[in-house]
Design a protein around this motif. Structure first.
Motif, PDB file in Angstrom:
ATOM      1  N   GLY A  26       0.824  -1.208   0.000  1.00  8.02           N
ATOM      2  CA  GLY A  26       0.000   0.000   0.000  1.00  8.02           C
ATOM      3  C   GLY A  26       0.856   1.256   0.000  1.00  8.02           C
ATOM      4  O   GLY A  26       0.604   2.197  -0.756  1.00  8.02           O
ATOM      5  N   LYS A  27       1.880   1.263   0.825  1.00  5.64           N
ATOM      6  CA  LYS A  27       2.734   2.447   0.911  1.00  5.64           C
ATOM      7  C   LYS A  27       3.496   2.682  -0.383  1.00  5.64           C
ATOM      8  O   LYS A  27       3.745   3.827  -0.772  1.00  5.64           O
ATOM      9  N   MET A  28       3.881   1.602  -1.068  1.00  5.12           N
ATOM     10  CA  MET A  28       4.580   1.792  -2.340  1.00  5.12           C
ATOM     11  C   MET A  28       3.622   2.367  -3.382  1.00  5.12           C
ATOM     12  O   MET A  28       4.020   3.166  -4.211  1.00  5.12           O
ATOM     13  N   LEU A  29       2.371   1.957  -3.292  1.00  3.23           N
ATOM     14  CA  LEU A  29       1.404   2.454  -4.259  1.00  3.23           C
ATOM     15  C   LEU A  29       1.162   3.953  -4.104  1.00  3.23           C
ATOM     16  O   LEU A  29       1.023   4.681  -5.080  1.00  3.23           O
ATOM     17  N   VAL A  30       1.102   4.434  -2.867  1.00  2.00           N
ATOM     18  CA  VAL A  30       0.822   5.854  -2.671  1.00  2.00           C
ATOM     19  C   VAL A  30       2.093   6.692  -2.641  1.00  2.00           C
ATOM     20  O   VAL A  30       2.031   7.903  -2.477  1.00  2.00           O
ATOM     21  N   GLY A  31       3.242   6.051  -2.756  1.00  2.00           N
ATOM     22  CA  GLY A  31       4.478   6.817  -2.835  1.00  2.00           C
ATOM     23  C   GLY A  31       5.138   7.097  -1.501  1.00  2.00           C
ATOM     24  O   GLY A  31       6.057   7.905  -1.417  1.00  2.00           O
ATOM     25  N   LEU A  32       4.679   6.443  -0.426  1.00  2.00           N
ATOM     26  CA  LEU A  32       5.345   6.643   0.864  1.00  2.00           C
ATOM     27  C   LEU A  32       6.632   5.835   0.956  1.00  2.00           C
ATOM     28  O   LEU A  32       7.488   6.115   1.770  1.00  2.00           O
ATOM     29  N   LEU A  33       6.744   4.799   0.117  1.00  2.00           N
ATOM     30  CA  LEU A  33       7.964   3.988   0.064  1.00  2.00           C
ATOM     31  C   LEU A  33       8.313   3.795  -1.404  1.00  2.00           C
ATOM     32  O   LEU A  33       7.428   3.750  -2.251  1.00  2.00           O
ATOM     33  N   ASN A  34       9.585   3.649  -1.686  1.00  2.45           N
ATOM     34  CA  ASN A  34       9.987   3.337  -3.049  1.00  2.45           C
ATOM     35  C   ASN A  34      10.211   1.845  -3.177  1.00  2.45           C
ATOM     36  O   ASN A  34      10.805   1.235  -2.298  1.00  2.45           O
ATOM     37  N   PRO A  35       9.755   1.251  -4.286  1.00  4.23           N
ATOM     38  CA  PRO A  35      10.026  -0.173  -4.492  1.00  4.23           C
ATOM     39  C   PRO A  35      11.524  -0.393  -4.705  1.00  4.23           C
ATOM     40  O   PRO A  35      12.218   0.479  -5.211  1.00  4.23           O
ATOM     41  N   SER A  36      12.005  -1.565  -4.292  1.00  6.91           N
ATOM     42  CA  SER A  36      13.383  -1.920  -4.618  1.00  6.91           C
ATOM     43  C   SER A  36      13.463  -2.345  -6.069  1.00  6.91           C
ATOM     44  O   SER A  36      14.461  -2.134  -6.742  1.00  6.91           O
ATOM     45  N   GLU A  37      12.403  -3.005  -6.526  1.00 13.40           N
ATOM     46  CA  GLU A  37      12.330  -3.429  -7.915  1.00 13.40           C
ATOM     47  C   GLU A  37      10.873  -3.440  -8.331  1.00 13.40           C
ATOM     48  O   GLU A  37       9.992  -3.492  -7.486  1.00 13.40           O
ATOM     49  N   GLY A  38      10.656  -3.430  -9.657  1.00 11.75           N
ATOM     50  CA  GLY A  38       9.297  -3.558 -10.144  1.00 11.75           C
ATOM     51  C   GLY A  38       8.668  -2.220 -10.466  1.00 11.75           C
ATOM     52  O   GLY A  38       9.249  -1.166 -10.216  1.00 11.75           O
ATOM     53  N   ASN A  39       7.474  -2.296 -11.027  1.00  9.11           N
ATOM     54  CA  ASN A  39       6.802  -1.105 -11.531  1.00  9.11           C
ATOM     55  C   ASN A  39       5.401  -0.978 -10.980  1.00  9.11           C
ATOM     56  O   ASN A  39       4.724  -1.966 -10.752  1.00  9.11           O
ATOM     57  N   VAL A  40       4.992   0.284 -10.801  1.00  6.11           N
ATOM     58  CA  VAL A  40       3.595   0.582 -10.510  1.00  6.11           C
ATOM     59  C   VAL A  40       3.116   1.490 -11.625  1.00  6.11           C
ATOM     60  O   VAL A  40       3.709   2.537 -11.875  1.00  6.11           O
TER      61      VAL A  40
END
Ligand SMILES: Nc1ncnc2c1ncn2[C@@H]1O[C@H](COP(=O)(O)OP(=O)(O)O)[C@@H](O)[C@H]1O
Ligand SMILES: Nc1ncnc2c1ncn2[C@@H]1O[C@H](COP(=O)(O)OP(=O)(O)O)[C@@H](O)[C@H]1O
Ligand code: SF4
Ligand SMILES: [Mg+2]
Ligand SMILES: [Mg+2]
Lengths: 324, 321, 311
Positions: free
Chosen positions: B63-77
């Protein structure tokens, strides 16, 4: 009829506050028999923990018992103080709380804590106590109990810690166990393990259990009888099957209907309008009347509704055909 | 219908090493925790996608990666065709971001206790310099509170009312997607029903898309159009609610469903699930579920199963059928 | 439909708060607050209250020197409430004016320390990493020295940099700098602690998500929630700063005799203690004691009232 292990009669708890005296527990009565699990259910703030703490004499000042009686195995225990109460706790009443860490001393190994408790309450030797401690840990399902007995609480996972707490609560062979939200902090799969453990131990040893929870599902799975609390008062009391399949109190019914169930499909959930009254603004008469779809003038008048027909504290209990 | 959000190969690794000095003194290596591992899913527009799993399974991290509170280590949104990881145009990213909002679990911690409700609700708009006249009052009425509540402070409200205020805040910037992280876990059932009904109503009214994160299977079944089951940061099964609850395919899903307390299960005697969730810093080889799986074989211990279609579901299991 | 409703004002909310309720019911808080108010007001309005201006040479009469309290002077027949010093200055007036200097230095030094400490505490708590390591290590090192020593050191260094002709003029400001710099650590620590707690709360995540800048989050969201402990520390620090200033002035490294603070007055007065003119020392010392004690008691009470868990 045999005397129940725990018998609470008209228990009231008062807290003096700046805005006046509040009653978080108000005239509650129930029994727990040998080998029986009584579920105490209700929304947060309903006074479930307060009632449990009153039984074990753990009310924090300025809260105090202001009326009623508590009997344990035919002995009145509410007037007990200090040392007498402490001896009762642990020996005759075991406790399990939501957060296992509050019941475990982080500085002692779990083995020490178990043996200490047993030595204080049982006439056995230290060596015997240690053997029994290992057996107790095995019984609650801790793998490799003999090796893990010298570990500290923080070396266990949350579910394992709660097992240790259960072992600790049961090691002095109490006749009553009060479990206050024992699985609320745990995951469903661990919750299922802990509940099945509690049920097994209680039925094998004939321990009476007061299981406090806000989760109707847990009640349905674990309890034999259930006491539904609302705003410090008892709303309904009966066997689990009766109360959950044909609730008589409109609050119990509303609570059941607002839980999403597979059978309902995806239609709107039933809502109980409003929220539980704050203790300082307790309505006259039945505390539920401002939210009750069946309330009439009689409900709003001052005297509380009686626990009519031994089930629901309601002037107009719901009939089976009203409950779909 | 088209996918509003597409998540591909989403992975997040946390560095959970001890401080440098401790590592040197105690001779330890750096430690990494894979909270989310290679997760793919799509959310259709105007639907509710639910992520279920036990605590620590990586739901909130996604959820946090989706809203931009965390950056993914890999992969795309990808949101509405804009790849938030690779898009160079900052304006397009900002535009997509402002279409995503989030509701948090703890209604007490998610409202600043020193702010008036009005200021809390309009902050997403005010921060972008938008017009906020009467906005808070309008939103409060839409979520079933009073316009006059705007001047109060959060401590004057109950948990359920606070969650309504959180919902009002998330609606302020007129988002299309709302990530709801355990929105009702801290609430009592009767209040939960109010909030879930409100969420359904708002979804119809504003054409919202939800990513619903929860561990509560009853809520999922009631709300979701599609469900993804997570275990140790991996997606193990995906299906629509009917299929998932009637014919769960993955052994973990089966275990989870049988463990969930049921209101009609008086004195049910089923053997409880075995084992516990393993340490995510040192996850099992192959299929992460194999140490607890009743049907595991050698291949499960060796190879990580890929997601494959099975009847109406998608399952990441070698043996499921 | 939106109806205009009047929000409860700050003052109204304050009067209804538990804080004010506890204040009304605490004798210690009421008395110390009254004493602080009395002293502060009389310092602020010194020019209106003081019978003479002790620093106006025209109003001084050397013949009035060494008049005991409430006794007529042998030569001039003038009577003074608290007596006079060697120069014939009215002790009551010098105390009022001295308290002005003491309070000004104390308040300014605490404000300076507070602003510095808040900024450094917010930054180290919010950003962490190397910024935090450096700031907090400096704080640790400074804490190992008694703060009066740090203040003396800073005072000496700063004085060395001031041109000789400005030294007396700048002395007060150098004093403020020295005491302020010796006192920021506590503020920084408590603000950092609060920041570490608050920054993980979900309302901060909500603000980050809508793209608010770190500064907006620190100032508008986190700081208001960290203010209660800051207020407590500021009050207690004020008492300590007043004492620190008096100590420095007593040692002769603080306020110059042209702008005497309570500390300077005590230094001047101690020369006359054994020759029998006790009042020149006694009354300034009592005033300092009353001021520092009441501010400190107020601070202690604040700590209990604002943070019941600390008790
Ligand atoms: N010190 C206190 N002063 C006033 N009210 C209190 C105090 N402690 C607890 N309460 C109130 O007592 C009620 C009962 O609490 P509790 O027994 O913990 O509820 P439950 O366990 O059912 O959630 C709650 O409404 C709570 O707000
Ligand atoms: N900031 C972080 N640093 C280190 N580990 C983290 C961090 N956030 C989450 N984790 C770990 O990642 C895993 C997944 O966490 P989370 O996404 O919060 O799970 P869920 O929401 O499903 O309970 C957990 O093991 C958690 O301990
Ligand atoms: S007594 Fe009246 S108000 Fe209370 S529950 Fe029964 S019908 Fe409703
Ligand atoms: Mg409770
Ligand atoms: Mg989470």
């Amino acid at each position: 009829m045999t005397t129940p292990v725990l018998s609470i009669r008209n228990l009231s708890v008062e807290i003096p506050t700046r805005q006046g005296i509040v009653k978080p527990v108000d005239g509650v009565s129930y029994d727990v028999g040998k080998g029986e699990i009584l579920g105490v259910v209700g929304e947060s703030g309903a006074g479930k923990s307060m009632a449990g703490n009153a039984v074990i004499g753990l009310l924090n000042a300025p809260a105090h018992i202001s009326g009623g009686e508590i009997w344990l195995n035919g002995r009145r225990i509410d007037p007990l103080k200090g040392e007498d109460m402490r001896r009762l706790r642990g020996k005759e009443i075991g406790m399990i709380f939501q957060d296992p860490l509050t019941s475990l001393n982080p500085l002692l190994t779990i083995g020490d804590q178990l043996t200490e408790t047993m030595l204080t309450h049982l006439p056995i030797s230290r060596k015997e106590a240690r053997e029994r401690a290992i057996a107790a840990l095995e019984e609650v399902g801790i793998p490799g109990a003999a090796e893990r007995i010298d570990s500290y609480p923080h070396e266990f996972s949350g579910g394992m810690r709660q097992r240790v707490v259960i072992a600790l609560a049961l090691c002095a062979e109490p006749s009553l166990v009060i479990a206050d939200e024992p699985t609320t902090a745990l995951d469903v799969s661990v919750q299922a393990q802990i509940i099945s453990l509690l049920k097994r131990l209680c039925h094998e040893r004939g321990t009476a259990v007061m299981l406090i929870t806000h989760d109707m599902g847990v009640i349905a799975e674990a309890a034999d009888r259930v006491a539904v609390m609302y705003a410090g008062r008892l709303a309904e009391l009966g066997t689990v099957r009766d109360v959950l399949t044909v609730p008589q109190h409109p609050y119990t019914h509303g609570l059941m209907a607002s839980t999403p169930l597979a059978s309902q499909g995806r239609k709107r959930l039933h809502q109980i309008p409003g929220a539980m009254p704050r203790l300082h603004h307790m309505p006259d008469g039945c505390a539920f009347h401002p939210r009750c779809p069946h309330a009439r003038d009689k409900c709003r008048a001052a005297p509380l509704p009686p626990v009519a027909n031994e089930r629901a504290a309601c002037w107009f209990p719901m009939l089976p055909e009203e409950v779909q | 219908m088209s996918a509003y959000v597409t998540v591909r190969g989403l992975t997040r690794v946390f560095d959970v090493s001890k401080p440098w000095l401790n590592r040197v003194l105690e001779g330890r290596k750096k430690a990494f925790l894979t909270a989310v591992s290679d997760v793919d899913f799509e959310i259709e527009e105007r639907t509710t996608y639910a992520l279920v799993g036990e605590s620590g399974s990586g739901k909130s991290t996604i959820g946090k990666m989706l809203v931009g509170l965390l950056n993914p280590s890999e992969g795309n949104v990808e949101v509405e065709g804009v790849n938030l990881m690779t898009e160079a145009d900052a304006d397009r990213i900002a535009a997509s971001r402002s279409n995503i909002q989030m509701i948090f679990q703890d209604p007490y911690a998610s409202l600043n206790p020193r702010w008036r409700v009005r200021d809390i609700i309009v902050e997403p708009v005010a921060a972008q310099g938008g017009k906020t006249e009467g906005l808070a009052e309008k939103l409060l009425e839409q979520v079933g509170l009073h316009a006059s509540d705007a001047g109060k402070f959060p401590h004057e409200f109950s948990g359920g009312q606070r969650q309504r205020i959180c919902i009002a805040r998330s609606l302020a910037s007129e988002p299309r997607l709302i990530v709801c992280d355990e929105p009702t876990s801290a609430l009592d059932v009767s209040v939960q029903a109010q909030v879930l009904n409100l969420m359904s109503d708002l979804k119809d009214e504003f054409g919202l898309t939800y990513l619903l994160i929860t561990h509560d299977l009853t809520v999922v079944r009631h709300m979701a159009d599609r469900i993804g089951v997570l275990y140790l940061g991996r997606l193990v099964e995906e299906a629509d609610p009917e299929t998932l609850f009637n014919t769960p395919k993955h052994p973990y899903t089966q275990m989870l469903l049988s463990a969930a307390p049921r209101m009609d299960a008086f004195g049910r005697e089923v053997p409880p699930p075995q084992g516990e969730i393993p340490d995510p810093i040192d996850p099992p080889s192959g299929c992460a579920f194999h140490p607890r799986c009743p049907i595991a074989t050698d291949v499960c211990r060796k190879d990580r199963p890929a997601m494959r279609a099975l009847a109406a579901s998608k399952v990441a299991c070698h043996l499921a059928e | 439909m939106t109806t205009e409703v009047k929000d409860k004002g700050r003052w109204q909310r304050f009067l209804e708060s538990d804080f004010f309720y506890a204040f009304k019911r605490s004798p210690v808080a009421l008395v110390s607050f009254a004493v602080v108010c009395l002293l502060v007001l009389s310092a602020v309005f010194a020019p209106l209250i003081a019978p003479t201006n002790p620093f106006d040479p025209a109003s001084l009469n050397l013949m009035d020197g060494f008049t005991p309290p409430l006794e007529p002077n042998a030569f001039t027949g003038n009577t003074f409430l608290l007596g006079t010093d060697d120069q014939g200055r009215d002790v009551f007036s010098t105390i009022l004016y001295g308290m002005r200097v003491s309070l000004f230095v104390g308040v300014a030094a605490v404000l300076f320390a507070m602003v510095l400490g808040i900024v450094l505490g917010l930054v180290s708590g919010y950003f962490g990493g190397w910024t935090e390591t450096i700031i907090m290590r400096v704080a640790d090192v400074q804490l190992t020295f008694p703060s009066i020593l740090v203040a003396m050191l800073i005072f000496g260094v700063a004085k060395g940099f001031t041109p000789v002709e400005y030294r007396d003029q700048m002395a007060i400001w150098v004093l403020i700098l020295a005491i302020g710099l010796s006192d920021w650590v506590q503020f920084a620590r408590v603000v950092r602690g609060a920041t570490l707690v608050e920054k993980n709360k979900e309302y901060v995540a909500a603000a980050r998500m809508i793209g608010r800048s770190p500064w907006a989050i620190m100032i508008k969201h986190i700081l208001p929630n960290a203010l209660s402990p800051v207020l407590v520390i500021a009050t207690i620090s004020l008492a300590l700063a007043i004492i620190a200033e008096a100590t420095l002035s007593f040692l002769g490294v603080g306020a110059p005799p042209t702008q005497p603070s309570l500390g300077t007055l005590i230094r001047i007065g101690q020369g006359f203690l054994f020759s029998g003119e006790w009042w020149i020392l006694f009354f300034p010392a009592c005033t300092l004691l009353a001021l520092a004690l009441s501010v400190n008691l107020l601070g202690d009470w604040l700590r209990d009232a604002l943070n019941p868990r600390l008790r």
